[in-house]
Design an enzyme around this catalytic site. Sequence first.
Site, short mmCIF file in Angstrom:
data_model
loop_
_atom_site.label_atom_id
_atom_site.label_comp_id
_atom_site.label_asym_id
_atom_site.label_seq_id
_atom_site.Cartn_x
_atom_site.Cartn_y
_atom_site.Cartn_z
N LYS A 122 0.85 -1.19 0.00
CA LYS A 122 0.00 0.00 0.00
C LYS A 122 0.89 1.24 0.00
O LYS A 122 1.70 1.43 0.90
CB LYS A 122 -0.93 -0.01 1.22
CG LYS A 122 -1.82 1.22 1.31
CD LYS A 122 -2.92 1.04 2.35
CE LYS A 122 -3.75 2.30 2.48
NZ LYS A 122 -4.84 2.14 3.45
N ASP A 227 -13.27 4.92 10.08
CA ASP A 227 -13.71 4.76 8.69
C ASP A 227 -14.23 3.33 8.53
O ASP A 227 -13.90 2.63 7.58
CB ASP A 227 -12.53 5.03 7.75
CG ASP A 227 -12.97 5.52 6.38
OD1 ASP A 227 -14.19 5.66 6.16
OD2 ASP A 227 -12.09 5.76 5.54
P1 ADP Z 1 -7.70 3.28 0.89
O1 ADP Z 1 -7.02 4.07 1.93
O2 ADP Z 1 -7.36 3.75 -0.48
O3 ADP Z 1 -9.17 3.15 1.12
P2 ADP Z 1 -7.50 0.49 1.69
O4 ADP Z 1 -6.46 0.08 2.65
O5 ADP Z 1 -8.89 0.62 2.20
O6 ADP Z 1 -7.02 1.85 0.97
O7 ADP Z 1 -7.48 -0.52 0.48
C1 ADP Z 1 -8.25 -0.31 -0.70
C2 ADP Z 1 -8.76 -1.63 -1.23
O8 ADP Z 1 -7.68 -2.52 -1.51
C3 ADP Z 1 -9.63 -2.38 -0.24
O9 ADP Z 1 -10.98 -2.00 -0.34
C4 ADP Z 1 -9.41 -3.82 -0.61
O10 ADP Z 1 -10.24 -4.18 -1.70
C5 ADP Z 1 -7.98 -3.84 -1.11
N1 ADP Z 1 -7.07 -4.25 -0.02
C6 ADP Z 1 -6.37 -3.44 0.80
N2 ADP Z 1 -5.60 -4.13 1.67
C7 ADP Z 1 -5.83 -5.43 1.41
C8 ADP Z 1 -5.32 -6.66 1.97
N3 ADP Z 1 -4.44 -6.67 2.97
N4 ADP Z 1 -5.75 -7.83 1.44
C9 ADP Z 1 -6.66 -7.81 0.41
N5 ADP Z 1 -7.16 -6.71 -0.15
C10 ADP Z 1 -6.76 -5.51 0.33
#
Ligand code: ADP
Length: 378
Positions: A122, A227
């Site tokens: 991320k 959130d």
């Molecule tokens: P943002 O801050 O952009 O909302 P998130 O951490 O919520 O970022 O991640 C965005 C999307 O990426 C999530 O809705 C999910 O679909 C996918 N995602 C994020 N982290 C994971 C993870 N550890 N395993 C699987 N999918 C993930």
Amino acid sequence: MKLDAKALRYMSSEDFRVLTSVEMGSKNHEVVPTSLIAQIAQLRHGGSHKIVGELAKRKLIARVQNAKYDGYRLTYGGYDYLALKTFSKRGSVYSVGNQIGVGKESDIYIVANEDDEQLVLKLQRLGRVSFRTIKSKRDYLQKRKSASWMYMSRLAAMKEFAFMKVLYENGFPVPEPIDLSRHCVVMELIDAFPLRQVDEVANPAQLYSDLMDLIVKLAQHGLIHGDFNEFNILIKDTGKPILIDFPQMVSTSHANAEYYFNRDVECIRVFFKRRFGYESLLYPKFTKHIEKEFDLDIQVAASGFTKKHQEELDEYREALGENEGEEDSDVEADDDTEDEEEGSETDSNRKEMTEEEKAEERLRNLRLGNDLSDDEEH
Ligand code: ADP
Ligand code: MG
């Protein structure tokens, strides 16, 4: 912003040395003077000059013509590169796969480590919103010298990693945090779909109560997700929810804790009604009496994500709140981009130094030799 993983493979150690020098120089300079880059890199016969041009062509750094002098700033591409390089050296990321998410403030990729295990990378992108707009409205930068996209993104990643780690270690259903560098977090890949994409569940009442229990359990540990919605809850095959996305978490001792707590609860109530036609009279309410087990907030602070960091992020978000909807990529870089804040290690006999450490040492020696002391931080 696309992550250019290929750039990783085609870079000489001298290229890397110059790129690291730009990062080092950014600590004290919004625009790093070309001469300072050369001084930190210390390549023979103006070797860095040519490399600077090549790095700019590859968009890892960007030329900025300043009123006073010409120089360069690191781009997101360059910052991504440096983080990936660190991960690859530590063995936590070996290859980069598909992008699986684009948020307003982050990009998410599937990556693999040396053992071919799939993980999630991320990357925080806090500078997607203009800092110039913020500055003009609130004199933001005057107050916070360190309000650069690099610094704010790094703080967000630090915060996410610190919270994920503390939650994971205390048995909360969150991905396992694997590694942190600069504005990037590597974590366990959860094999699940966001609740948002789930049309049907076997037992909505059970899931509803699991989620409300999770909100309460967090509060009992002094925390509010902030959130807690259908995008940040992943549902496994088994129906078990996993919570993600932590940069906005707040403490239950926050002045607006009740508001954030109730908003999290309300998100779930509204979603369950709309998606599953499920309503319950039972839902948790925030009271001062929430029986506290213990305060994870304190553990988070102990992990290196301090109160000061939290305040800096809060201020940034506050300033941003007034500028919502105004997006462009007009970002600027200024100070403080270092990853590990290690003590002074001028002894070059010690174990192998990383390129960052070497650049820091060159910078330190430079300061001792020439008088650059007015460039000191703060
Ligand atoms: P943002 O801050 O952009 O909302 P998130 O951490 O919520 O970022 O991640 C965005 C999307 O990426 C999530 O809705 C999910 O679909 C996918 N995602 C994020 N982290 C994971 C993870 N550890 N395993 C699987 N999918 C993930
Ligand atoms: Mg999210």
